[in-house]
Structures are given as structure tokens and as C-alpha cells.
Design a protein around this motif. Structure first.
Motif, PDB file in Angstrom:
ATOM      1  N   VAL A  40       0.839  -1.206   0.000  1.00 25.58           N
ATOM      2  CA  VAL A  40       0.000   0.000   0.000  1.00 25.58           C
ATOM      3  C   VAL A  40       0.868   1.248   0.000  1.00 25.58           C
ATOM      4  CG1 VAL A  40      -1.607   1.371   1.397  1.00 25.58           C
ATOM      5  CG2 VAL A  40      -2.003  -1.080   1.081  1.00 25.58           C
ATOM      6  N   LEU A  41       1.895   1.272   0.839  1.00 23.42           N
ATOM      7  CA  LEU A  41       2.740   2.460   0.942  1.00 23.42           C
ATOM      8  C   LEU A  41       3.631   2.635  -0.282  1.00 23.42           C
ATOM      9  CD1 LEU A  41       3.712   2.391   4.731  1.00 23.42           C
ATOM     10  CD2 LEU A  41       1.926   3.725   3.593  1.00 23.42           C
ATOM     11  N   ASP A  42       4.070   1.543  -0.875  1.00 21.67           N
ATOM     12  CA  ASP A  42       4.857   1.649  -2.116  1.00 21.67           C
ATOM     13  C   ASP A  42       3.997   2.250  -3.225  1.00 21.67           C
ATOM     14  OD1 ASP A  42       7.118   0.629  -0.973  1.00 21.67           O
ATOM     15  OD2 ASP A  42       6.905  -1.390  -1.818  1.00 21.67           O
ATOM     16  N   SER A  68      -6.997   8.872  -0.948  1.00 21.30           N
ATOM     17  CA  SER A  68      -7.166   7.447  -1.235  1.00 21.30           C
ATOM     18  C   SER A  68      -6.444   6.599  -0.190  1.00 21.30           C
ATOM     19  CB  SER A  68      -6.616   7.134  -2.631  1.00 21.30           C
ATOM     20  OG  SER A  68      -6.714   5.752  -2.905  1.00 21.30           O
ATOM     21  N   LEU A  69      -5.266   7.066   0.242  1.00 19.93           N
ATOM     22  CA  LEU A  69      -4.523   6.353   1.283  1.00 19.93           C
ATOM     23  C   LEU A  69      -5.308   6.370   2.598  1.00 19.93           C
ATOM     24  CD1 LEU A  69      -1.894   4.953   2.210  1.00 19.93           C
ATOM     25  CD2 LEU A  69      -1.024   7.243   2.813  1.00 19.93           C
ATOM     26  N   GLU A  70      -5.854   7.516   2.939  1.00 18.31           N
ATOM     27  CA  GLU A  70      -6.646   7.621   4.169  1.00 18.31           C
ATOM     28  C   GLU A  70      -7.845   6.677   4.137  1.00 18.31           C
ATOM     29  OE1 GLU A  70      -6.258  11.812   6.408  1.00 18.31           O
ATOM     30  OE2 GLU A  70      -7.418  11.898   4.559  1.00 18.31           O
ATOM     31  N   ASP A  71      -8.464   6.572   2.972  1.00 16.88           N
ATOM     32  CA  ASP A  71      -9.607   5.659   2.837  1.00 16.88           C
ATOM     33  C   ASP A  71      -9.180   4.218   3.133  1.00 16.88           C
ATOM     34  OD1 ASP A  71     -11.269   7.727   2.167  1.00 16.88           O
ATOM     35  OD2 ASP A  71     -11.119   7.408  -0.002  1.00 16.88           O
ATOM     36  N   ARG A  72      -7.993   3.860   2.716  1.00 18.12           N
ATOM     37  CA  ARG A  72      -7.508   2.493   2.953  1.00 18.12           C
ATOM     38  C   ARG A  72      -7.217   2.269   4.441  1.00 18.12           C
ATOM     39  NH1 ARG A  72      -3.942   0.248  -2.028  1.00 18.12           N
ATOM     40  NH2 ARG A  72      -4.786  -1.659  -1.150  1.00 18.12           N
ATOM     41  N   PHE A  73      -6.781   3.325   5.119  1.00 17.42           N
ATOM     42  CA  PHE A  73      -6.517   3.213   6.561  1.00 17.42           C
ATOM     43  C   PHE A  73      -7.779   2.788   7.320  1.00 17.42           C
ATOM     44  CE2 PHE A  73      -2.906   6.594   6.486  1.00 17.42           C
ATOM     45  CZ  PHE A  73      -2.035   5.632   5.999  1.00 17.42           C
ATOM     46  N   PRO A  90      -5.743  -2.781  13.643  1.00 13.14           N
ATOM     47  CA  PRO A  90      -4.753  -2.075  14.478  1.00 13.14           C
ATOM     48  C   PRO A  90      -3.324  -2.550  14.201  1.00 13.14           C
ATOM     49  CG  PRO A  90      -6.666  -2.628  15.799  1.00 13.14           C
ATOM     50  CD  PRO A  90      -6.841  -3.308  14.468  1.00 13.14           C
ATOM     51  N   GLU A  91      -3.153  -3.849  13.965  1.00 14.91           N
ATOM     52  CA  GLU A  91      -1.829  -4.380  13.672  1.00 14.91           C
ATOM     53  C   GLU A  91      -1.281  -3.795  12.368  1.00 14.91           C
ATOM     54  OE1 GLU A  91      -3.730  -6.858  16.564  1.00 14.91           O
ATOM     55  OE2 GLU A  91      -4.408  -6.222  14.576  1.00 14.91           O
ATOM     56  N   GLN A  92      -2.141  -3.676  11.382  1.00  8.43           N
ATOM     57  CA  GLN A  92      -1.712  -3.114  10.098  1.00  8.43           C
ATOM     58  C   GLN A  92      -1.411  -1.625  10.225  1.00  8.43           C
ATOM     59  OE1 GLN A  92      -5.120  -4.299   7.799  1.00  8.43           O
ATOM     60  NE2 GLN A  92      -4.191  -6.234   7.137  1.00  8.43           N
ATOM     61  N   LEU A  93      -2.232  -0.917  10.981  1.00  4.38           N
ATOM     62  CA  LEU A  93      -2.006   0.518  11.167  1.00  4.38           C
ATOM     63  C   LEU A  93      -0.709   0.779  11.908  1.00  4.38           C
ATOM     64  CD1 LEU A  93      -5.620   1.699  12.041  1.00  4.38           C
ATOM     65  CD2 LEU A  93      -4.329   2.233   9.966  1.00  4.38           C
ATOM     66  N   ASN A  94      -0.419  -0.063  12.876  1.00  3.28           N
ATOM     67  CA  ASN A  94       0.845   0.102  13.591  1.00  3.28           C
ATOM     68  C   ASN A  94       2.024  -0.159  12.659  1.00  3.28           C
ATOM     69  OD1 ASN A  94       2.273   0.419  16.267  1.00  3.28           O
ATOM     70  ND2 ASN A  94       3.030  -1.591  15.666  1.00  3.28           N
ATOM     71  N   GLU A  95       1.850  -1.096  11.746  1.00  2.00           N
ATOM     72  CA  GLU A  95       2.891  -1.375  10.765  1.00  2.00           C
ATOM     73  C   GLU A  95       3.061  -0.186   9.813  1.00  2.00           C
ATOM     74  OE1 GLU A  95       5.975  -3.460   9.068  1.00  2.00           O
ATOM     75  OE2 GLU A  95       4.892  -3.836  10.933  1.00  2.00           O
ATOM     76  N   VAL A  96       1.961   0.489   9.494  1.00  2.00           N
ATOM     77  CA  VAL A  96       2.036   1.706   8.684  1.00  2.00           C
ATOM     78  C   VAL A  96       2.943   2.721   9.365  1.00  2.00           C
ATOM     79  CG1 VAL A  96       0.759   3.741   7.905  1.00  2.00           C
ATOM     80  CG2 VAL A  96      -0.199   1.459   7.535  1.00  2.00           C
ATOM     81  N   ARG A  97       2.728   2.910  10.646  1.00  2.00           N
ATOM     82  CA  ARG A  97       3.534   3.885  11.393  1.00  2.00           C
ATOM     83  C   ARG A  97       5.014   3.517  11.364  1.00  2.00           C
ATOM     84  NH1 ARG A  97       4.655   4.903  17.299  1.00  2.00           N
ATOM     85  NH2 ARG A  97       5.177   7.115  17.379  1.00  2.00           N
ATOM     86  N   LYS A  98       5.311   2.243  11.479  1.00  2.00           N
ATOM     87  CA  LYS A  98       6.708   1.799  11.487  1.00  2.00           C
ATOM     88  C   LYS A  98       7.371   2.018  10.130  1.00  2.00           C
ATOM     89  CE  LYS A  98       7.520  -2.176  13.523  1.00  2.00           C
ATOM     90  NZ  LYS A  98       7.337  -3.597  13.929  1.00  2.00           N
TER      91      LYS A  98
END
Length: 208
Positions: free
Chosen positions: A91-93, A114-119, A124-132
Motif C-alpha cells: 500500500v505504501l509503495d 485514497s490512502l486515508e480511505d484504505r486506513f 490495528p496491527e496493520q495501522l501500527n505497521e504503517v507507522r513503522k
């Protein structure tokens, strides 16, 4: 611990009924006001003993639970699966590439939205991975407005909590409470507590 609240509510109901029986009793002894007052004082004492006991037990259990939750929260962390990590990276790439090739501010805003919509659909595990993974994204973005938004995302995601951390917050709130709300309401409204300053039957109570 909810049982202590129910115990007090039950004791309050019993007290009300007991006092009502005394007030409505045809027993000639209750014609003596001093005798009646003493009988009601005894019922009040019984109630206050129950309330004090349940408040004490609640406080002890709440403190023990709080200590347990602190230990659990201190050891907790998000546990994203390999597929979670791969999904977030993808997603981030995709976001980084879309921002790089955007040719206007409007298009960059659309990419970010569009990125915010995916968030919104991430765990929670995926969102924390986003932050990392955000630092890597920031290194690849040159647009100041997008960088500012990503920093806001980082700030927002920093508030994520593990289930154990959420349980700790609940335990902290519980430790600040008492189970005697029904009793406290009674002391404000029942004539048997007219000696209390805030009781509505107290002759010295000031009107607000």
C-alpha cells in the motif's frame, strides 16, 4: 466488581422498604418519636456498614486488577503477521509511486485521500505497521504538503493501543470510581439523612 454495585443497590432498596414499614407501622411503640428515630438509625447503620464493606472490597480488587493490567500492558505489543507487513508495504509503495508521478497539488491530494480511505479498513496491527514504515515513505516524498500530512498521520497513529493497553485504561478509570452511587443519591434525598449538609431535608441547606 459489578457485584458490589448491585449489593449496594439492593441494600438501598431494603433500607427504603424498612424505613417505609417503620413509618407506616401501627406498632404503638412507634408513636414515640425517639423510639422511631432510633429504629431508623439502626437501619441506617446497617446500610452504612454494607456500603463501607463493599467500597473497601471494591477498592482492593480494583487496585489488584490495576496492577495486573499494568504488567500486561507493559509487556504488550502489536503482532502483525507476515501478510500484514507485506500488505502495508504494498500500500505504501503504491502511495509513494503515485505521489512521485502526480503532476498537480490536486492529484497529490487525491492520492493522499485514497490512502486515508484504505486506513479506515485496516486492523490495528496493520495501522501500527504503517507507522513503522512511514519514515521510509517520508524519505521518498519531496512535496511539503504531503510530508506535513504524513507527519499528522504518524501523530495520529502514535495513539494506537494494544488490547492490553486499552484494558489498562479501563482499569485506571475503574480504580477512580466507587460502587456506591445509589447510596450517595439516597443521602441527598432521604429524610433519614437530613443531618447531611447536602440533603434536601436539611434545614440549613442553602438553595442554589
Amino acid at each position: 466488581m459489578e457485584q458490589y454495585k448491585r449489593d449496594i443497590e439492593k441494600a438501598v432498596r431494603k433500607f427504603r422498604k424498612d424505613v417505609q414499614k417503620i413509618e407506616e407501622s401501627s406498632d404503638p411503640r412507634y408513636k414515640d418519636q425517639a423510639f422511631k428515630d432510633e429504629a431508623i438509625r439502626e437501619k441506617r447503620q446497617e446500610l452504612e456498614d454494607v456500603v463501607a464493606d463493599r467500597n473497601t472490597k471494591y477498592a482492593q480488587e480494583a487496585e489488584a486488577l490495576l496492577e495486573q493490567r499494568k504488567q500486561e500492558a507493559a509487556k504488550s505489543y502489536f503482532k502483525p503477521s507476515p501478510s500484514d507487513k507485506q500488505f502495508v508495504e504494498s500500500v505504501l509503495d503504491e502511495f509513494t509511486a503515485s505521489v512521485a508521478f502526480a503532476y498537480s497539488d490536486k492529484q497529490r491530494r487525491e492520492v493522499f485521500n485514497s490512502l486515508e480511505d484504505r486506513f479506515e479498513h485496516m486492523s490495528p496491527e496493520q495501522l501500527n505497521e504503517v507507522r513503522k514504515q512511514l519514515p521510509k515513505v517520508l524519505q521518498s516524498v519531496n512535496d511539503e504538503e504531503t510530508i506535513k500530512k504524513l507527519r499528522y498521520v504518524n501523530s495520529y497513529l502514535s495513539n494506537l493501543q494494544t488490547p492490553e493497553q486499552e484494558a489498562l485504561e479501563e482499569a485506571q478509570e475503574a480504580a477512580m470510581l466507587k460502587p456506591d452511587a445509589a447510596f450517595r443519591r439516597l443521602t441527598f434525598t432521604h429524610p433519614a439523612f437530613k443531618d447531611q449538609a447536602k440533603n434536601i431535608h436539611n434545614g440549613t441547606r442553602k438553595s442554589i
